[in-house]
Structures are given as C-alpha cells and as structure tokens.
Design an enzyme around this catalytic site. Structure first.
Site, PDB file in Angstrom:
ATOM      1  N   THR A 149      53.233   5.009 -39.849  1.00  0.00           N
ATOM      2  CA  THR A 149      52.701   5.939 -41.081  1.00  0.00           C
ATOM      3  C   THR A 149      52.168   4.815 -42.088  1.00  0.00           C
ATOM      4  OG1 THR A 149      54.404   7.715 -40.550  1.00  0.00           O
ATOM      5  CG2 THR A 149      53.715   7.141 -43.015  1.00  0.00           C
ATOM      6  N   ARG A 177      55.904  20.096 -34.745  1.00  0.00           N
ATOM      7  CA  ARG A 177      57.105  18.927 -34.963  1.00  0.00           C
ATOM      8  C   ARG A 177      56.816  18.183 -36.255  1.00  0.00           C
ATOM      9  NH1 ARG A 177      56.956  13.417 -36.219  1.00  0.00           N
ATOM     10  NH2 ARG A 177      58.990  12.600 -35.516  1.00  0.00           N
ATOM     11  N   VAL A 178      57.962  18.115 -37.359  1.00  0.00           N
ATOM     12  CA  VAL A 178      57.575  17.399 -38.488  1.00  0.00           C
ATOM     13  C   VAL A 178      58.537  16.284 -38.508  1.00  0.00           C
ATOM     14  CG1 VAL A 178      57.609  17.429 -40.880  1.00  0.00           C
ATOM     15  CG2 VAL A 178      56.852  19.522 -39.828  1.00  0.00           C
ATOM     16  N   GLY A 179      58.085  14.920 -38.744  1.00  0.00           N
ATOM     17  CA  GLY A 179      58.847  13.930 -39.134  1.00  0.00           C
ATOM     18  C   GLY A 179      59.499  13.823 -40.221  1.00  0.00           C
ATOM     19  N   ASP A 180      59.955  12.612 -40.591  1.00  0.00           N
ATOM     20  CA  ASP A 180      60.306  12.224 -42.019  1.00  0.00           C
ATOM     21  C   ASP A 180      59.397  12.208 -43.041  1.00  0.00           C
ATOM     22  OD1 ASP A 180      59.695   9.606 -40.346  1.00  0.00           O
ATOM     23  OD2 ASP A 180      60.092   8.727 -42.127  1.00  0.00           O
ATOM     24  N   THR A 200      58.968   4.110 -42.228  1.00  0.00           N
ATOM     25  CA  THR A 200      57.877   4.427 -40.967  1.00  0.00           C
ATOM     26  C   THR A 200      58.829   4.287 -39.704  1.00  0.00           C
ATOM     27  OG1 THR A 200      56.121   3.842 -39.741  1.00  0.00           O
ATOM     28  CG2 THR A 200      56.889   2.009 -41.170  1.00  0.00           C
ATOM     29  N   GLY A 201      58.385   5.016 -38.693  1.00  0.00           N
ATOM     30  CA  GLY A 201      59.024   4.609 -37.398  1.00  0.00           C
ATOM     31  C   GLY A 201      59.400   5.725 -36.866  1.00  0.00           C
ATOM     32  N   GLY A 203      60.742   9.315 -36.811  1.00  0.00           N
ATOM     33  CA  GLY A 203      61.387  10.082 -37.927  1.00  0.00           C
ATOM     34  C   GLY A 203      62.956  10.879 -37.557  1.00  0.00           C
TER      35      GLY A 203
HETATM   36  N1  ASP Z   1      57.698   8.420 -39.118  1.00  0.00           N
HETATM   37  C1  ASP Z   1      56.853   9.129 -38.714  1.00  0.00           C
HETATM   38  C2  ASP Z   1      57.248  10.514 -38.014  1.00  0.00           C
HETATM   39  O1  ASP Z   1      58.328  10.327 -37.205  1.00  0.00           O
HETATM   40  C3  ASP Z   1      55.911   7.997 -37.654  1.00  0.00           C
HETATM   41  C4  ASP Z   1      56.094   6.694 -37.798  1.00  0.00           C
HETATM   42  O2  ASP Z   1      55.848   6.309 -38.964  1.00  0.00           O
HETATM   43  O3  ASP Z   1      55.822   6.009 -36.883  1.00  0.00           O
HETATM   44  O4  ASP Z   1      56.363  11.405 -37.952  1.00  0.00           O
END
Ligand code: ASP
Length: 297
Positions: A149, A177-180, A200-201, A203
């Site tokens: 992100t 699907r929704v992440g953080d 980021t990472g 979620g």
């Molecule tokens: N955090 C984001 C998600 O889970 C993906 C990312 O930042 O790598 O959608």
C-alpha cells in the site's frame, strides 16, 4: 522542524519528493499526502496501487483508499472501488460529509460519479498478464509478495498532520475482500496533537492489532515515533506467534507532531522520508531481534 513527510516502500520516493516540494513552499499537509498518493495511483509501473493495480481472483481491480485530517479527526474512506482514478481523493471528499464517511463497492462508485471524479479502467494489459500467469499457482490467499500500500503521513508548517493511503489490496483477493488500509485506526490514523501513522502488509494481521491507532496512542503516552512504531509491530507480532504460531508481514510508518519519523517492521521494508532542511531519502528498515533497525539504501 517546520514540515516533514514519510511514505511507504520504494514506490513512495517520487511521491515524497512531490509532497516535500509542496510543504517547502508552504502548502498544506492534505495537499502533500494526496499528491503522494496520486503519484502512485497514476503510475502503471506500481502494481499494487491505482492504474495497473493487482487484480482480484476474477481479474478485476478493486481499490481501497483513505484520508484523515489530524486537526479535526475527520476521515473519509472507500473500499472495493472499481473504475475510478483516485480513491485517496474520493476519500478526501468523503471526510467532509456529516456521516457516510466510509463507502464500499457500488455505493462508493455512485458517490464518486455523482461528485465528478474521473473514471478510469485500472486494469492494464501488464497487470492482466501477471494475473494470467499467477492465477493457477495461487489457489489460496497468502501473504504473497504482490501487494503493498502506498501511504503518506505529513506535517505542515501550520502543525497539521494528515495521513492518506491507497492500494489495490491483496493480489488474487476474493471478491469483496477489504484489508486494513481503508479502516481507520488500522491502516491509517492522524491526530495533529500527537502525529500520524499508516500501515502496509497483511491486512488480516494489521487489523488484529489496530496498528496505526496503537502507534499514535503510544506516542501520546510519551514514546518516540521509533519506539512507538517498533512496539506496536512487535507487540502484535509476539502476540500472534504466541496465539497462532506465526505472524505474517506488517510494516508501520509514523511521524510525531514535531516531524520525527519512526518505523516498525517484521520484514525488509524500504521507505522514503523528507523534512525541512533535509532532501528526500530512501531508507531501509529491517527486523533485528524484535526491534527495527534503519539503514541507508
Ligand atoms: N495492507 C494491504 C491489504 O491488506 C496490503 C498491503 O499493504 O500490502 O489490503
């Protein structure tokens, strides 16, 4: 220092340069973080944001974005938005609504269309080719490299802190699907009395620890940004390993209200930073024995 800005990943470097120019000339933090996100959203070579973003399982690109103003704590967010150029700018507009600040799917698209935001098909031939190649290999959702992100937190000369984020989320994510990233307190947070943070990472891990709010809370309690980011990431990392035996990748950037930065990460994580009197630099954070160390690229 009068102004400062931090951004996630190598892809934020150009955005940090643009944001730094705005802040140096006296521009506001909101303008700076949005310029950073737009730079990522419009670059088809960044495959996890905006144009050319990672498709979902069905080959469609759905975007998430958010914005938070640290003076008022107002935020806006969109999730699962298809067919628009700039989720971060739509999120920025949503922060001014009395309610309905976080819109998802077709509702977010209806709002964006009604407010004249530019429509754009974010599926590119290159994005689709990567999807074609990978789709049979990736049968289950995993912390696959193909996400990331773009996040920016900035403090301007007036002392305002803002955070904005933009992403296509996990590659091959399930429909819906929704992440953080668009979830306040998880993927982003800003409070001008404290500072700002963004994550980021994976979620699904980040949301278990509300990482961005936690980092701001730790800064408010007196931790430096580096201590706060470290503690937020490693506290959750340890807890997840204790409970489930593993923890997937997560990285966190933060900025205090003076403009000092902090980073916590459990993987190798490049980021960009600039402040008054210091040119934009690309740095690398890496995990070392439950801590995060920073080195020059
Ligand atoms: N955090 C984001 C998600 O889970 C993906 C990312 O930042 O790598 O959608």
């Amino acid at each position: 220092m009068k102004w400062a800005v931090i951004g996630t990943w190598k892809m934020a470097y150009d955005g940090v340069c643009k944001a730094a120019e705005i802040l140096e000339k006296g521009g506001i933090a909101a303008e700076a973080v949005l310029a950073g996100c737009s730079d990522g959203e419009d670059n088809p070579n960044y495959h996890s944001v905006g144009l050319g973003g990672r498709p979902d399982r069905n080959g469609r690109v759905f975007l998430d974005g958010a914005f938070m103003d640290g003076d008022t704590l107002r935020f806006g967010a969109v999730a699962g938005l298809e067919g628009f150029r700039s989720p971060s700018r739509i999120a920025y507009a949503l922060k001014d609504e009395d309610a309905n600040n976080f819109l998802a799917g077709p509702g977010a698209a209806i709002y964006a269309r009604a407010h004249g935001f530019e429509e754009r098909d974010n599926v590119t031939a290159e994005g689709l080719a990567i999807w074609q190649k990978e789709k049979d290999r990736l049968r289950s959702l995993s912390a696959y490299d193909g996400h990331d992100t773009i996040c920016f937190t900035a403090k301007d000369r007036h002392g305002t802190v803002c955070t904005a984020v933009s992403t296509s989320g996990l590659f091959m994510k399930e429909y819906g699907r929704v992440g953080d990233s668009p979830v306040a307190g998880c993927g982003f947070y800003a409070d001008s009395l404290i500072g700002g943070a963004a994550a980021t990472g994976m979620g699904e891990e980040i949301m278990k620890g509300s990482l961005s709010f936690l980092a701001c809370h730790l800064m408010e309690e007196g931790k430096s940004p580096m201590e706060a980011a470290n503690e937020a990431v490693w506290r959750l990392d340890r807890r997840l390993r204790q409970k489930t035996g593993s923890c997937r990748p997560m990285s966190l950037i933060c900025l205090d209200k003076e403009g000092n930065y902090g980073v916590g990460t459990n993987i190798l994580f490049p980021f960009a930073y600039a402040c008054e009197g210091q040119k934009p630099v690309l740095l690398i954070a890496e995990p070392a024995d439950g801590k995060t160390i920073i080195r020059n690229v």
